[in-house]
Design an enzyme around this catalytic site. Structure first.
Site, PDB file in Angstrom:
ATOM      1  N   GLY A 162      -4.525  -4.242  -3.879  1.00 40.87           N
ATOM      2  CA  GLY A 162      -5.536  -3.220  -4.152  1.00 40.87           C
ATOM      3  C   GLY A 162      -4.780  -1.960  -4.508  1.00 40.87           C
ATOM      4  N   HIS A 163      -4.743  -1.649  -5.789  1.00 42.14           N
ATOM      5  CA  HIS A 163      -3.952  -0.508  -6.259  1.00 42.14           C
ATOM      6  C   HIS A 163      -4.896   0.615  -6.676  1.00 42.14           C
ATOM      7  CE1 HIS A 163      -0.235  -3.239  -7.206  1.00 42.14           C
ATOM      8  NE2 HIS A 163      -0.664  -3.329  -5.966  1.00 42.14           N
ATOM      9  N   ASP A 199       2.313  14.910   2.210  1.00 43.98           N
ATOM     10  CA  ASP A 199       1.256  15.791   2.720  1.00 43.98           C
ATOM     11  C   ASP A 199       0.714  15.329   4.075  1.00 43.98           C
ATOM     12  OD1 ASP A 199       0.359  13.625   0.966  1.00 43.98           O
ATOM     13  OD2 ASP A 199      -1.667  14.257   1.507  1.00 43.98           O
ATOM     14  N   THR A 207      -9.595  -4.868   1.683  1.00 47.22           N
ATOM     15  CA  THR A 207     -10.427  -5.420   2.762  1.00 47.22           C
ATOM     16  C   THR A 207     -11.090  -4.347   3.618  1.00 47.22           C
ATOM     17  OG1 THR A 207      -8.495  -5.488   4.193  1.00 47.22           O
ATOM     18  CG2 THR A 207      -8.984  -7.496   2.953  1.00 47.22           C
ATOM     19  N   ASP A 242       0.808  -1.228   0.000  1.00 48.67           N
ATOM     20  CA  ASP A 242       0.000   0.000   0.000  1.00 48.67           C
ATOM     21  C   ASP A 242       0.837   1.272   0.000  1.00 48.67           C
ATOM     22  OD1 ASP A 242      -2.246  -1.641   0.116  1.00 48.67           O
ATOM     23  OD2 ASP A 242      -2.222  -1.659   2.308  1.00 48.67           O
ATOM     24  N   GLU A 243       2.000   1.221  -0.623  1.00 47.17           N
ATOM     25  CA  GLU A 243       2.886   2.397  -0.658  1.00 47.17           C
ATOM     26  C   GLU A 243       2.452   3.405  -1.732  1.00 47.17           C
ATOM     27  OE1 GLU A 243       3.899  -0.753  -1.140  1.00 47.17           O
ATOM     28  OE2 GLU A 243       5.395  -1.304   0.361  1.00 47.17           O
ATOM     29  N   ALA A 244       1.383   3.072  -2.462  1.00 50.43           N
ATOM     30  CA  ALA A 244       0.893   3.902  -3.584  1.00 50.43           C
ATOM     31  C   ALA A 244       1.620   3.566  -4.888  1.00 50.43           C
ATOM     32  CB  ALA A 244       0.958   5.400  -3.279  1.00 50.43           C
ATOM     33  N   LYS A 245       1.853   2.265  -5.073  1.00 51.58           N
ATOM     34  CA  LYS A 245       2.462   1.777  -6.312  1.00 51.58           C
ATOM     35  C   LYS A 245       1.541   2.055  -7.495  1.00 51.58           C
ATOM     36  CE  LYS A 245       2.478  -2.266  -4.355  1.00 51.58           C
ATOM     37  NZ  LYS A 245       2.088  -1.916  -2.981  1.00 51.58           N
ATOM     38  N   ARG A 276       2.000 -28.883  -7.144  1.00 52.44           N
ATOM     39  CA  ARG A 276       1.783 -29.373  -8.514  1.00 52.44           C
ATOM     40  C   ARG A 276       0.609 -30.328  -8.745  1.00 52.44           C
ATOM     41  NH1 ARG A 276       7.462 -31.481  -8.509  1.00 52.44           N
ATOM     42  NH2 ARG A 276       6.850 -31.403  -6.338  1.00 52.44           N
ATOM     43  N   ARG A 292      -5.426   0.312   8.672  1.00 47.65           N
ATOM     44  CA  ARG A 292      -4.008  -0.044   8.602  1.00 47.65           C
ATOM     45  C   ARG A 292      -3.315   0.392   9.887  1.00 47.65           C
ATOM     46  NH1 ARG A 292      -3.744   2.602   2.650  1.00 47.65           N
ATOM     47  NH2 ARG A 292      -4.541   0.854   1.465  1.00 47.65           N
ATOM     48  N   ASN A 306      -5.219 -10.102  -3.701  1.00 43.18           N
ATOM     49  CA  ASN A 306      -4.853  -9.537  -2.393  1.00 43.18           C
ATOM     50  C   ASN A 306      -4.387  -8.088  -2.574  1.00 43.18           C
ATOM     51  OD1 ASN A 306      -2.581 -10.456  -3.792  1.00 43.18           O
ATOM     52  ND2 ASN A 306      -1.525 -11.260  -1.989  1.00 43.18           N
ATOM     53  N   GLN A 358       2.028  -5.937  -3.348  1.00 44.44           N
ATOM     54  CA  GLN A 358       2.474  -6.031  -1.944  1.00 44.44           C
ATOM     55  C   GLN A 358       3.751  -5.194  -1.762  1.00 44.44           C
ATOM     56  OE1 GLN A 358       1.508  -9.436  -3.502  1.00 44.44           O
ATOM     57  NE2 GLN A 358      -0.410  -8.467  -2.981  1.00 44.44           N
ATOM     58  N   THR A 382      -7.449  -1.000   0.851  1.00 48.19           N
ATOM     59  CA  THR A 382      -8.121  -0.878  -0.450  1.00 48.19           C
ATOM     60  C   THR A 382      -8.877  -2.162  -0.782  1.00 48.19           C
ATOM     61  OG1 THR A 382      -6.235   0.452  -1.115  1.00 48.19           O
ATOM     62  CG2 THR A 382      -7.663  -0.276  -2.879  1.00 48.19           C
TER      63      THR A 382
HETATM   64  P1  GDP Z   1      -0.815   0.428  -3.541  1.00 49.62           P
HETATM   65  O1  GDP Z   1      -1.421  -0.853  -3.128  1.00 49.62           O
HETATM   66  O2  GDP Z   1       0.650   0.484  -3.294  1.00 49.62           O
HETATM   67  O3  GDP Z   1      -1.134   0.804  -4.968  1.00 49.62           O
HETATM   68  O4  GDP Z   1      -1.458   1.556  -2.612  1.00 49.62           O
HETATM   69  P2  GDP Z   1      -3.017   1.696  -2.207  1.00 49.62           P
HETATM   70  O5  GDP Z   1      -3.764   2.171  -3.377  1.00 49.62           O
HETATM   71  O6  GDP Z   1      -3.496   0.467  -1.534  1.00 49.62           O
HETATM   72  O7  GDP Z   1      -2.928   2.793  -1.072  1.00 49.62           O
HETATM   73  C1  GDP Z   1      -2.413   4.067  -1.301  1.00 49.62           C
HETATM   74  C2  GDP Z   1      -3.498   5.094  -0.957  1.00 49.62           C
HETATM   75  O8  GDP Z   1      -2.909   6.385  -0.823  1.00 49.62           O
HETATM   76  C3  GDP Z   1      -4.546   5.264  -2.039  1.00 49.62           C
HETATM   77  O9  GDP Z   1      -5.782   5.566  -1.443  1.00 49.62           O
HETATM   78  C4  GDP Z   1      -4.031   6.463  -2.843  1.00 49.62           C
HETATM   79  O10 GDP Z   1      -5.074   7.156  -3.532  1.00 49.62           O
HETATM   80  C5  GDP Z   1      -3.456   7.303  -1.752  1.00 49.62           C
HETATM   81  N1  GDP Z   1      -2.303   8.169  -2.113  1.00 49.62           N
HETATM   82  C6  GDP Z   1      -1.368   7.975  -3.057  1.00 49.62           C
HETATM   83  N2  GDP Z   1      -0.404   8.917  -2.979  1.00 49.62           N
HETATM   84  C7  GDP Z   1      -0.754   9.732  -1.958  1.00 49.62           C
HETATM   85  C8  GDP Z   1      -0.159  10.888  -1.368  1.00 49.62           C
HETATM   86  O11 GDP Z   1       0.930  11.353  -1.752  1.00 49.62           O
HETATM   87  N3  GDP Z   1      -0.832  11.453  -0.340  1.00 49.62           N
HETATM   88  C9  GDP Z   1      -2.012  10.981   0.128  1.00 49.62           C
HETATM   89  N4  GDP Z   1      -2.593  11.622   1.128  1.00 49.62           N
HETATM   90  N5  GDP Z   1      -2.581   9.875  -0.373  1.00 49.62           N
HETATM   91  C10 GDP Z   1      -1.959   9.260  -1.413  1.00 49.62           C
HETATM   92  P1  IMO Z   2      -0.872  -4.102  -2.315  1.00 50.38           P
HETATM   93  O1  IMO Z   2      -0.433  -4.649  -3.640  1.00 50.38           O
HETATM   94  C1  IMO Z   2      -0.910  -4.579   2.041  1.00 50.38           C
HETATM   95  C2  IMO Z   2      -0.875  -8.680   3.585  1.00 50.38           C
HETATM   96  C3  IMO Z   2      -2.118  -9.169   4.315  1.00 50.38           C
HETATM   97  C4  IMO Z   2      -1.492 -10.162   5.282  1.00 50.38           C
HETATM   98  C5  IMO Z   2      -0.362 -10.775   4.460  1.00 50.38           C
HETATM   99  C6  IMO Z   2      -0.717 -12.104   3.797  1.00 50.38           C
HETATM  100  O2  IMO Z   2      -2.178  -3.423  -2.348  1.00 50.38           O
HETATM  101  O3  IMO Z   2       0.225  -3.318  -1.666  1.00 50.38           O
HETATM  102  P2  IMO Z   2      -2.299 -12.785   1.745  1.00 50.38           P
HETATM  103  O4  IMO Z   2      -3.760 -12.533   1.500  1.00 50.38           O
HETATM  104  O5  IMO Z   2      -1.404 -12.209   0.694  1.00 50.38           O
HETATM  105  O6  IMO Z   2      -1.982 -14.217   2.033  1.00 50.38           O
HETATM  106  O7  IMO Z   2      -1.977 -11.985   3.117  1.00 50.38           O
HETATM  107  O8  IMO Z   2      -0.051  -9.825   3.451  1.00 50.38           O
HETATM  108  N1  IMO Z   2      -1.114  -8.156   2.224  1.00 50.38           N
HETATM  109  C7  IMO Z   2      -1.080  -6.853   1.907  1.00 50.38           C
HETATM  110  N2  IMO Z   2      -0.913  -5.750   2.684  1.00 50.38           N
HETATM  111  N3  IMO Z   2      -1.015  -4.446   0.708  1.00 50.38           N
HETATM  112  C8  IMO Z   2      -1.155  -5.535  -0.096  1.00 50.38           C
HETATM  113  O9  IMO Z   2      -1.147  -5.452  -1.438  1.00 50.38           O
HETATM  114  C9  IMO Z   2      -1.236  -6.802   0.507  1.00 50.38           C
HETATM  115  N4  IMO Z   2      -1.384  -8.062   0.035  1.00 50.38           N
HETATM  116  C10 IMO Z   2      -1.302  -8.867   1.093  1.00 50.38           C
HETATM  117  O10 IMO Z   2      -2.776  -8.129   4.977  1.00 50.38           O
HETATM  118  O11 IMO Z   2      -0.899  -9.469   6.353  1.00 50.38           O
HETATM  119 MG    MG Z   3      -2.921  -1.558  -1.843  1.00 49.22          MG
END
Ligand code: GDP
Ligand code: IMO
Ligand code: MG
Length: 429
Positions: free
Chosen positions: A40-41, A337, A305, A13-16, A144, A309, A38, A228, A303
């Site tokens: 959620g981007h 921000d 579930t 969830d680093e905002a990839k 397998r 966080r 799993n 992830q 995103t």
């Molecule tokens: P991902 O799984 O790495 O793609 O990240 P997620 O989409 O799960 O979570 C990132 C969240 O941060 C999303 O709701 C984005 O819309 C939001 N986001 C992305 N960049 C920024 C930022 O610079 N500031 C803030 N406040 N939110 C951001």
């Molecule tokens: P994105 O791509 C954050 C976490 C789950 C759990 C562990 C194992 O959006 O960054 P799993 O269902 O993969 O067997 O769960 O990994 N997890 C994530 N946490 N962002 C994700 O994906 C995740 N995908 C799995 O919460 O701790």
């Molecule tokens: Mg995510």
């Protein structure tokens, strides 16, 4: 430049998704190569918010091809829902999406298994998976004998494969509390469902491995979208509190079929603080009001579930480790921000473990759980930076903060993000 990778450096969830969407137009093809639903981007485009689980975040650019490579585990119901959801919003993923026939399929029994094992305690804590059947599907892939790939959906043997697997699963899992759920799995109905999946996904499935190699030979540029984060990597993360695939940079080649010689640029994505969803050690976690404030300002809810966080300060020990492991050339530092309104900000620069100061990220979850963060305190900037669009316009304390992070992890900053929208991004590369 041949292949650029976008890799999460923390626990996901680093905002990839935001970064991949922005970098997509500089490339020809975006590739998801591990994980599954799993992930959620999120991509924010004005008032439109897109949440992608399987489909690469390049899908909003119609001229770009999007590939789901062999290393991804696909849950067809969710993938079809995602495709239809995009279609309802005027996007046409069927025109520029290719799915690997080698990718594995998350089957109904994998959900039953995930639910059953998710409750189980590992070292006094449950993993807290996303309940998307990810671990059980990867387990069958490696095992397998009971695995199902996209290509199998088109096989003459499909019917017998399903009835054999249902029978085997019932037998193997009969001791589980969820055995009743398994009994309700009907091979006939699953076969019908698979036939529907085959009909819907058939025209999208192909040999993506050779396709990508041909495109690279032809001089095309690839963007590899990690799911992830590196600390959730099955081999190098905070095992056993990890996901079941190689979520760090080392997983790119295995999952996509693109050999290392093509990888020329790796961008690591990190938040300016830390978050984690699910179980597992998290040394800089803030269980106080500050953690709650970060969660509310950053809207830190999952995103996929919707789970809140866990939030904490930036952990430079962990990110230095993952930046090296993932071979990062540039850091994309997100959510600057969110830290706008703190008088002081802490950065973890080392751990104290059993009375000793350590700089290395430990291998054992039990040790990481015992690590106490050693913090360096930096002054906050107390100014909203969400409208900053140039590096020089950041307050000096914000510059100082990002410079210090860059120094601690020995990686230059390439991108800064000050909000979810595409425009709230400063590219230094
Ligand atoms: P991902 O799984 O790495 O793609 O990240 P997620 O989409 O799960 O979570 C990132 C969240 O941060 C999303 O709701 C984005 O819309 C939001 N986001 C992305 N960049 C920024 C930022 O610079 N500031 C803030 N406040 N939110 C951001
Ligand atoms: P994105 O791509 C954050 C976490 C789950 C759990 C562990 C194992 O959006 O960054 P799993 O269902 O993969 O067997 O769960 O990994 N997890 C994530 N946490 N962002 C994700 O994906 C995740 N995908 C799995 O919460 O701790
Ligand atoms: Mg995510």
């Amino acid at each position: 430049m041949a292949a650029t990778c976008v890799i999460g450096l923390q626990w996901g969830d680093e905002a990839k998704g935001k970064l991949v969407d922005l970098l997509a137009p500089r490339n020809d093809i975006v590739v998801r190569y591990q994980g599954g639903a799993n992930a959620g981007h999120t991509v924010v485009c004005g008032s439109e918010v897109y949440k992608l689980h399987h489909i690469p975040s390049g899908i909003l650019s119609s001229q770009i091809t999007n590939v789901i490579a062999p290393g991804v585990v696909i849950e067809p119901n969710m993938l079809i829902k995602e495709i239809e959801g995009l279609e309802a919003r005027g996007i046409e993923p069927r025109k520029n999406l290719i799915i690997s026939e080698r990718a594995h399929v998350v089957m109904p029994w994998h959900f039953v298994e995930d639910k059953a094992t998710n409750r189980a305690v590992v070292a006094g804590e449950s993993i807290g998976t996303t309940n998307r059947g990810i671990g059980p599907c990867y387990r069958d892939k490696v095992g397998r004998t009971h695995a199902m790939r996209i290509t199998d959906l088109f096989s003459d043997q499909l019917k017998s494969k399903i009835s054999d697997t249902v029978a085997a699963k019932r037998h193997m899992l009969s001791h589980l509390a969820e055995a009743a759920d398994l009994e309700s799995l009907d091979a006939e109905k699953i076969h019908e469902q698979c036939s529907r999946w085959a009909a819907t996904l058939g025209s999208l499935s192909a040999d993506t491995t050779n396709f990508l190699l041909d495109e690279l030979d032809a001089g095309k540029r690839l963007l590899m979208e990690g799911a992830q984060g590196s600390l959730l990597d099955i081999d190098h993360g905070t095992y056993p509190f990890v996901t079941s695939s190689n979520a760090s940079g080392v997983g790119v080649s295995a999952g996509s079929g693109v050999p290392a010689k093509w990888i020329t640029n790796v961008i690591g994505v990190a938040k300016a603080y830390s978050t984690r969803v699910g179980g597992g050690p998290f040394p800089t976690e803030l269980l106080d009001e500050t953690g709650q404030r970060i969660r509310e300002i950053g809207r830190e809810y999952g995103t996929t579930t919707g789970r809140p966080r866990r939030c904490g300060w930036f952990d430079a020990v962990a990110v230095r480790y993952t930046a090296r492991l993932s071979g990062i050339h540039y850091l994309s530092l997100m959510m600057m921000d969110v830290l706008s309104h703190f008088d002081t900000i802490q950065v973890c620069v080392a751990y104290e473990l059993n009375g000793e100061r350590i700089n290395r990220f430990p291998c054992r979850a039990e040790d990481l759980r015992k690590c106490k963060p050693i913090y360096e305190t930096l002054p906050g900037w107390n100014v909203d930076v969400s409208n900053v669009r140039n590096l020089v316009d950041f307050p000096s304390n914000a510059r100082r903060y990002m410079d210090r992070i860059s120094e601690l992890i020995s990686v230059p900053i390439g991108v800064l993000s000050v909000g979810p929208d595409r425009e709230q991004t400063i590219f230094l590369i």
